[in-house]
Design an enzyme around this catalytic site. Structure first.
Site: not given
Ligand SMILES: Cc1cc2nc3c(=O)[nH]c(=O)nc-3n(C[C@H](O)[C@H](O)[C@H](O)COP(=O)(O)OP(=O)(O)OC[C@H]3O[C@@H](n4cnc5c(N)ncnc54)[C@H](O)[C@@H]3O)c2cc1C
Length: 395
Positions: A143, A173-174, A258, A356, A381, A383
């Site tokens: 959210e 939201i994918t 997942e 490059g 994440t 973390e």
């Protein structure tokens, strides 16, 4: 090892094998790989601009790739968890992280909870057409005010007779713009802590579901990412997915599968960038020799290969434990953390080795970095992974 020659001359060209995969997995790999290279990879550039079309999901459903580990009675292939790893790895050959993610959200984020916690009616309504590729799934946890802090989610579902009324919003939201249904995490009892969450399957065309915004991103451009609002959305009590008050535990279970699938995708993405860069380092010359022959570049490849292999072994070993009935949350978190970091580090080094050219869109390497960068954030994440691992030691 049989002949003396085998020990005298190491073979660096042999096809890598791993004990978790059988010949059947190898055949599946060949078939998915051929499809991805022929029907998906040629469109990678175009879908960066347009996002991938829904017809990809339909086609993958026709080919039987969407329910690889789902029971045959629901139209699945009845395979094991390793088949999903194969799919995640082969999807990396599409050169489109966004496409791979959109498909994985359908097959490995939203589908497993419907299969495990869904009623027979829900399976017939959503699982069967999702496996056929006729309905598209998404999953709504995050959210605007709470992502990592799942306990802080605010979307409310309030009982009203035989119905629930849902209010709140979800972000990032994918598949949110294309999906037919969302597996939605709500709070049914705000005073019950972790026991106050409940999942619902909410049709995306229900009155009050608003697809507010198509969000723009650093990478994963082939996927669509939505900000969603839920305004007095009414669903019958039969739309509840799993048990009332058990939504937090259901979603934590979902996240483990997942994360491991995501980790497999990271390893495959890193391997793809490595292979492409190796070919480049053999062709490109500077100061009269192939750049790959400079020791510093050679060592970069050695470091990358070692990192990729370590992540791959973690993913496969953890998948083996998961497949054999263990619930190795610590090791899944380690595999997710390590594989995501490896993928980003490898993509970064591959840009460097390209010079490059690595910064130019034409070579596709900068896209690998942009796409892979999400993996250190999405599905938990770095973390948060470190927190899970650290706390697992009682700290
Ligand atoms: C492209 C994309 C696709 C996504 N797809 C989906 C999807 O389909 N469905 C869905 O539900 N979500 C999806 N997400 C959301 C994703 O899972 C979250 O972004 C992620 O979990 C982090 O939550 P947040 O963005 O709210 O960050 P925050 O939770 O606000 O975190 C911000 C920072 O604080 C750190 N932090 C937070 N808590 C702690 C802590 N306790 N200790 C240490 N550090 C902490 C974080 O690690 C991070 O560095 C997607 C995100 C992106 C970018």
């Amino acid at each position: 090892m049989s002949a003396t020659a085998d020990v005298l001359k190491p073979d660096f060209t042999g096809k890598p094998q791993h004990f978790i995969f059988t010949e059947e997995h190898d055949r599946l790999r060949e078939s998915i790989g051929a499809f991805v290279e022929k029907e998906l990879a040629p469109h990678a550039e175009e879908w960066e601009e347009t996002t991938f079309p829904d017809s990809v999901i339909q086609r993958m459903g026709e080919l039987g790739f969407l329910g690889l580990s789902m029971p045959e009675k629901y139209g699945g292939q009845g395979g094991d968890y390793y088949c999903n790893l194969v799919l995640a790895e082969e999807m990396a050959k599409s050169h489109s992280g966004g496409l791979a993610m959109g498909v994985a959200v359908h097959t490995d984020m939203a589908m497993p909870p419907i299969h495990l916690f869904g009623s027979e009616e829900q399976k017939q309504e959503w699982l069967v057409p999702a496996i056929k590729g006729e309905k598209i799934l998404c999953l709504g946890i995050t959210e605007p005010d709470a992502g990592s802090d799942v306990a802080g989610l605010k979307t409310r579902a309030v009982r009203d007779g035989d119905e629930f009324v849902i209010n709140g919003s979800k972000t990032y939201i994918t598949n949110g713009h294309r999906a037919d249904v969302i597996a939605l995490v709500t709070k049914t009892d705000p005073d019950a802590g972790y026991d106050g969450f409940t999942l619902f399957l909410v049709p995306m065309d229900a009155p009050g579901v608003i697809r507010e915004k198509r969000l723009e991103k650093l990478g994963m451009h082939a996927s669509d990412t939505a900000l969603l609002a839920f305004q007095d959305v009414r669903v019958p009590a039969s739309a509840m997915l799993g048990e009332e008050g058990k939504g937090f535990y259901h979603i934590m279970w979902e996240l483990q599968g997942e994360r491991l699938i995501g980790a497999a995708g990271c390893v495959a993405g890193a391997q793809g960038a490595f292979d492409q860069t190796l070919a480049y380092a053999r062709e490109r010359t500077a100061f009269g020799r192939q750049i790959g022959k400079f020791q510093v570049i050679r060592h970069k490849f050695a470091e990358m290969a070692t990192q990729i292999e370590s992540a791959r072994q973690m993913v496969y070993t953890t998948a083996w434990r998961f497949h054999n009935g263990e619930y190795p949350v610590r090791e899944i978190s380690m595999a997710k953390l390590h594989a995501a970091r490896v993928a980003v580090d490898v993509a970064d080094e591959c840009i460097q080795i390209h010079g490059g050219a690595g910064y130019m869109k034409e070579y596709g390497i900068e896209r690998v970095w942009r796409d892979m960068r999400l993996n250190r954030i999405g599905a938990g994440t770095d973390e948060i992974m470190l927190e899970v691992i650290g706390r697992s030691y009682g700290l």
